[in-house]
Scaffold this motif. Sequence first.
Motif, mmCIF file in Angstrom:
data_model
loop_
_atom_site.group_PDB
_atom_site.id
_atom_site.type_symbol
_atom_site.label_atom_id
_atom_site.label_comp_id
_atom_site.label_asym_id
_atom_site.label_seq_id
_atom_site.Cartn_x
_atom_site.Cartn_y
_atom_site.Cartn_z
ATOM 1 N N ASP A 371 0.838 -1.206 0.000
ATOM 2 C CA ASP A 371 0.000 0.000 0.000
ATOM 3 C C ASP A 371 0.868 1.249 0.000
ATOM 4 O O ASP A 371 0.549 2.250 -0.661
ATOM 5 C CB ASP A 371 -0.918 0.001 1.233
ATOM 6 C CG ASP A 371 -1.838 -1.213 1.242
ATOM 7 O OD1 ASP A 371 -2.279 -1.619 0.149
ATOM 8 O OD2 ASP A 371 -2.082 -1.763 2.325
ATOM 9 N N HIS A 384 3.668 -1.200 4.212
ATOM 10 C CA HIS A 384 2.375 -1.603 4.754
ATOM 11 C C HIS A 384 1.664 -2.436 3.693
ATOM 12 O O HIS A 384 1.468 -1.990 2.551
ATOM 13 C CB HIS A 384 1.534 -0.383 5.136
ATOM 14 C CG HIS A 384 2.071 0.341 6.344
ATOM 15 N ND1 HIS A 384 3.007 1.359 6.249
ATOM 16 C CD2 HIS A 384 1.816 0.178 7.681
ATOM 17 C CE1 HIS A 384 3.308 1.791 7.466
ATOM 18 N NE2 HIS A 384 2.603 1.093 8.354
ATOM 19 N N GLY A 386 -1.758 -4.689 3.326
ATOM 20 C CA GLY A 386 -3.034 -5.175 3.851
ATOM 21 C C GLY A 386 -3.172 -4.986 5.346
ATOM 22 O O GLY A 386 -3.663 -5.868 6.063
ATOM 23 N N GLY A 387 -2.685 -3.861 5.856
ATOM 24 C CA GLY A 387 -2.782 -3.572 7.279
ATOM 25 C C GLY A 387 -1.635 -4.137 8.108
ATOM 26 O O GLY A 387 -1.616 -3.928 9.332
ATOM 27 N N ARG A 388 -0.716 -4.850 7.490
ATOM 28 C CA ARG A 388 0.437 -5.386 8.207
ATOM 29 C C ARG A 388 1.631 -4.459 7.988
ATOM 30 O O ARG A 388 1.871 -3.958 6.887
ATOM 31 C CB ARG A 388 0.805 -6.805 7.708
ATOM 32 C CG ARG A 388 -0.362 -7.772 7.597
ATOM 33 C CD ARG A 388 -0.827 -8.324 8.916
ATOM 34 N NE ARG A 388 0.164 -9.051 9.666
ATOM 35 C CZ ARG A 388 0.377 -10.367 9.585
ATOM 36 N NH1 ARG A 388 -0.331 -11.114 8.730
ATOM 37 N NH2 ARG A 388 1.257 -10.948 10.381
ATOM 38 N N ARG A 389 2.408 -4.235 9.064
ATOM 39 C CA ARG A 389 3.606 -3.392 8.969
ATOM 40 C C ARG A 389 4.832 -4.298 8.835
ATOM 41 O O ARG A 389 5.122 -5.112 9.712
ATOM 42 C CB ARG A 389 3.744 -2.501 10.205
ATOM 43 C CG ARG A 389 4.929 -1.532 10.172
ATOM 44 C CD ARG A 389 4.904 -0.617 11.406
ATOM 45 N NE ARG A 389 5.969 0.380 11.368
ATOM 46 C CZ ARG A 389 7.184 0.215 11.898
ATOM 47 N NH1 ARG A 389 7.485 -0.945 12.507
ATOM 48 N NH2 ARG A 389 8.084 1.174 11.840
ATOM 49 N N ASP A 425 4.794 -6.690 11.885
ATOM 50 C CA ASP A 425 4.035 -6.211 13.063
ATOM 51 C C ASP A 425 4.867 -6.334 14.345
ATOM 52 O O ASP A 425 4.370 -6.766 15.400
ATOM 53 C CB ASP A 425 2.725 -6.982 13.203
ATOM 54 C CG ASP A 425 1.742 -6.690 12.081
ATOM 55 O OD1 ASP A 425 1.833 -5.588 11.507
ATOM 56 O OD2 ASP A 425 0.916 -7.563 11.758
#
Length: 636
Positions: A371, A384, A386-389, A425
């Motif tokens: 993203d 990032h 899909g919402g994962r760092r 994460d």
Amino acid sequence: MSSLVRHRRWAVPTLAGALILASFATARLGAPTAADVLMVAAAVVAGAGIVRNAVRALLARVIGIDLLVSVAAIGAVVIGEHWEAAAVTSLFAVGHALEDATLTRTRSALAELVAVAPQVAVVLRDGEQVEVPAGAVGLGETVLVKAGASVPVDGEVLAGSGALDESSITGESVAVEKVAGDRVFAGTVSRGGLLQVRATGVGAETTLARIIRRVEEAQDAKAPTQAFMDRFSRWYTPAILVLAVVAGAVTGQVELALTLLVIGCPGALVISIPVAVVAGIGRGARDGVLIKGGEHLETAARVDVVALDKTGTLTRGRPRLTDVVVLADRADRAEVLTWAARAEAASEHPLARPVLEAAAAEGIDPGALPDDVVTVPGRGVVAHLGGRRVVVGTLALLDAPDDGAAAHVERLAAAGRTPMVVAVDGRVLGVLAVADEVRADAAHAVRRLHAAGVRTVMLTGDAERVAAAVAAQVGVDDVRAGLLPEDKLDAVRELQRAGHVVAMVGDGVNDAPALATADVGVAMGAAGTAVAIETADVALMADHLERLPHGLRLAARTVRVMRQNIAIALVTVGVLLAGVLLGGVTMAIGMLVHEASVLVVIANAMRLSRGDVPRVPQTPALTHPRDRDLRAEIVS
């Protein structure tokens, strides 16, 4: 054309020799007057060009060898020594023809380069194969290179595969495999396969044309020793004239004075330097080592310290993934590499390529792009997905320190590799390590430099531990790491202030200041690099460090030959002058010995053409299929 030049070169000596033989035959038949006329005619035929050159030199206020021979020959005719006049001028003409032939032969490397320059090209225009002069190919046009044909342009392979003999450019005898995306050079020869090449350099802008220009200029450039000999001859020739006049006046023997003029001709001395320089530079060109001129050749012979850049010089300049350490429970190698590849897929991180290449080699598809990706200079990337760092980089990028990862980071760094922690994460999955592969010939090249008494120093901007690991592997004497371009420049100046003659070897823009400041700047892998070919003091055309010690050794051999030639010439002149003054050496005998010394000097210089070129072990190019699909497409 070359046959015509050879005939012209030997026309005068041949005609003069025929007249001399006719004079001897006529004298045996009892016609002395006719014999004298033929002998004078021989002197005129052989001496006309010598007198003409002497007059031109005098008009330019230069007293040269031709003047000495001209005065001696004319004087011999005046006093009735017709045979002496004919012998002296004919021998001088033969010597001049031999010198010209030898210089032409020593320039054989240039002749070979010119010979391989392609004359025609097959261009694809509107789907048709059109044969045009090589110089008429336009930039961006597509050229077809078939098996056995010469590549007419510099360019990039668009399609097909083939093996090219690049010996005319790099000096390498083993054919090189070419596929789409590879660079090719004009003058190289296809040994199999079929290539479509997009022209990026044509005519005078090809690598081959630049090399030819460089060799021409280098062979014509005077070495410092040659410049000194030119200054020496300015007073030596008038000194011989004065000696001859004084000797003739004191003894009353005109023939003695004329003989001194002939014997004092420093012909071997004059040719001793240029023939060695031309032979040395020509040999280097054949071996893929371009030397800018005699000045740089002599300087290279005195090099006692070689400063080496690391990346692209001692190493290949193409990092690769060396380690994947899995740290998280229930994780595996593929998972660690997948997350790293997904994070690096859209980044500008300098170590992204080896990660992506390793993932592709293991069949891992990074999938959709992140993203967003943030590159943190000197630390790594944060992505990032899909919402994962996802973090790929140094420990400093982690939210919290990880002692387990730190131990592996320390171990890998100590081994000379660049470690990257992979975390998702905040959870550390593993550690990757990337390293730049050391060249296969680097250690051997350094050993050869050491064997020649040359000290080696690594100058690099890389980290201390990485530099130290590479240095230990190749055996360099000194390591200076973490350097900026100006720091490399300062390091070279420091070595020079310590009394060293420094050669700097590099291949990057950041090496330019140090390359310019060093006594000898050496460009690594200069084939196709216009700036390197035009500006470097020495250019190693092949991307092999092994050529460096070979080039320095060639320079040292050339300088030794130059000194030997000078000694031969001076000893010959000294012995002959003593022989004339003490009696026993006539004008003809003296000229014969003099020309023999010229031949010895030439033969000594020609030794530079012999010797083996170092070859780096390579995998021979594969025999290529004939690219039937590509051929069918082109024919249709």
